[in-house]
Motif scaffolding. Sequence first.
Motif, short mmCIF file in Angstrom:
data_model
loop_
_atom_site.label_atom_id
_atom_site.label_comp_id
_atom_site.label_asym_id
_atom_site.label_seq_id
_atom_site.Cartn_x
_atom_site.Cartn_y
_atom_site.Cartn_z
N ILE A 210 -8.45 -0.75 -0.95
CA ILE A 210 -8.35 -1.01 0.56
C ILE A 210 -6.85 0.02 0.25
CG2 ILE A 210 -6.00 -1.86 1.60
CD1 ILE A 210 -7.64 -4.73 0.51
N CYS A 211 -5.74 0.19 -0.71
CA CYS A 211 -5.24 1.39 -0.92
C CYS A 211 -5.75 2.58 -0.23
CB CYS A 211 -4.70 1.46 -2.14
SG CYS A 211 -2.96 0.26 -2.17
N VAL B 66 0.64 -1.19 0.06
CA VAL B 66 -0.05 -0.41 0.23
C VAL B 66 0.94 0.82 -0.16
CG1 VAL B 66 -1.84 1.15 1.39
CG2 VAL B 66 -1.41 -1.14 0.80
N LYS B 67 1.91 1.14 0.42
CA LYS B 67 2.86 2.43 0.96
C LYS B 67 3.20 2.18 -0.16
CE LYS B 67 6.97 3.98 3.21
NZ LYS B 67 8.20 3.77 4.11
N ASP B 68 3.82 1.54 -0.90
CA ASP B 68 4.28 1.67 -2.51
C ASP B 68 3.79 2.28 -3.14
OD1 ASP B 68 6.88 1.00 -1.14
OD2 ASP B 68 6.99 -1.42 -2.08
N TYR B 69 2.39 1.57 -3.54
CA TYR B 69 1.32 1.89 -4.75
C TYR B 69 1.21 3.63 -3.88
CZ TYR B 69 -2.72 2.07 -7.04
OH TYR B 69 -4.01 2.25 -7.99
N ARG B 70 1.05 3.87 -2.91
CA ARG B 70 1.12 4.94 -2.70
C ARG B 70 2.07 6.43 -3.19
NH1 ARG B 70 -1.15 6.72 2.67
NH2 ARG B 70 -1.55 8.87 1.08
N MET B 71 3.36 5.91 -3.47
CA MET B 71 4.16 6.60 -3.80
C MET B 71 4.44 6.70 -5.44
SD MET B 71 7.09 5.38 -0.86
CE MET B 71 7.65 4.87 -2.01
N VAL B 72 4.10 5.31 -6.17
CA VAL B 72 4.26 5.16 -7.70
C VAL B 72 2.70 5.96 -7.69
CG1 VAL B 72 3.48 4.34 -9.61
CG2 VAL B 72 5.32 3.54 -7.56
N VAL B 73 1.74 6.56 -7.29
CA VAL B 73 -0.24 6.51 -7.75
C VAL B 73 0.66 7.99 -7.68
CG1 VAL B 73 -1.67 7.17 -6.99
CG2 VAL B 73 -1.34 4.69 -7.49
N GLY C 239 2.27 -3.21 -11.88
CA GLY C 239 3.22 -4.63 -11.23
C GLY C 239 2.65 -4.50 -9.60
N LEU C 240 2.25 -2.98 -8.84
CA LEU C 240 1.98 -3.64 -7.32
C LEU C 240 0.29 -3.62 -7.65
CD1 LEU C 240 3.84 -0.21 -6.51
CD2 LEU C 240 4.60 -2.81 -5.39
N HIS C 241 -0.53 -3.85 -8.59
CA HIS C 241 -1.46 -4.14 -8.46
C HIS C 241 -1.38 -5.46 -8.75
CE1 HIS C 241 -3.78 -0.93 -9.90
NE2 HIS C 241 -4.95 -1.26 -8.64
N ASP C 242 -0.58 -6.30 -9.52
CA ASP C 242 -0.27 -7.81 -9.53
C ASP C 242 0.06 -8.11 -8.17
OD1 ASP C 242 -0.85 -7.69 -12.34
OD2 ASP C 242 0.97 -7.50 -13.09
N GLU C 243 0.83 -7.60 -7.71
CA GLU C 243 1.68 -8.76 -6.12
C GLU C 243 -0.30 -8.65 -5.26
OE1 GLU C 243 5.01 -7.85 -3.16
OE2 GLU C 243 5.34 -6.58 -5.56
N GLY C 244 -0.97 -6.89 -5.20
CA GLY C 244 -1.31 -6.90 -3.57
C GLY C 244 -2.63 -7.92 -4.62
N ALA C 245 -3.54 -8.01 -6.09
CA ALA C 245 -4.01 -8.73 -6.16
C ALA C 245 -4.06 -10.31 -6.00
CB ALA C 245 -4.61 -8.79 -7.66
#
Length: 161
Positions: free
Chosen positions: A154-155, A91-98, A123-129
């Motif tokens: 969730i994010c 979630v932290k990585d996803y927010r930073m990338v977004v 890639g983060l979406h794939d990993e989160g899913a």
Amino acid sequence: MSEEAATTQHLLAITLPEGVVPHSPYAQADREQAVADLLSGNRFDPAGLPAGPYRLHLDLREGRLWLDIRDAADRPLHGLALSLSPFRRLVKDYRMVVEAHEAAVTADSHDSRVQTLDMGRRGLHDEGAALLRERLDGKVATDEQTARRLFTLICALHSRV
């Protein structure tokens, strides 16, 4: 899965708690698109519950993701709590990338930078899913696209923590 189950085992509505306000218009659009895509096609098959379709109320409570699964008439069927600990880094990585993607698009950066950030986001979406499907294993069956869109939500919920 039978053809009948394929048509009934899905979400017809998703509700997020009041007051979940994304931190930017870009994040708001991302959340709205995830909900729209989720409702246009999904697979959501909770183990041991009567045939759907279902309504899902998502929330964060006491450091856990709460899935309040309801029937089509919005009557509660089952509550499921998942620890958020395994999702924190993603979630932290996803927010930073977004946020970086939003800044790059706003600054009219080079297409290659935007594309690189978009690949990282996917890639983060794939990993989160994949993590979400693993955590739901034996509890709720979903397809990959449904899990990806739920991860986006969730994010979005996490942004208020």
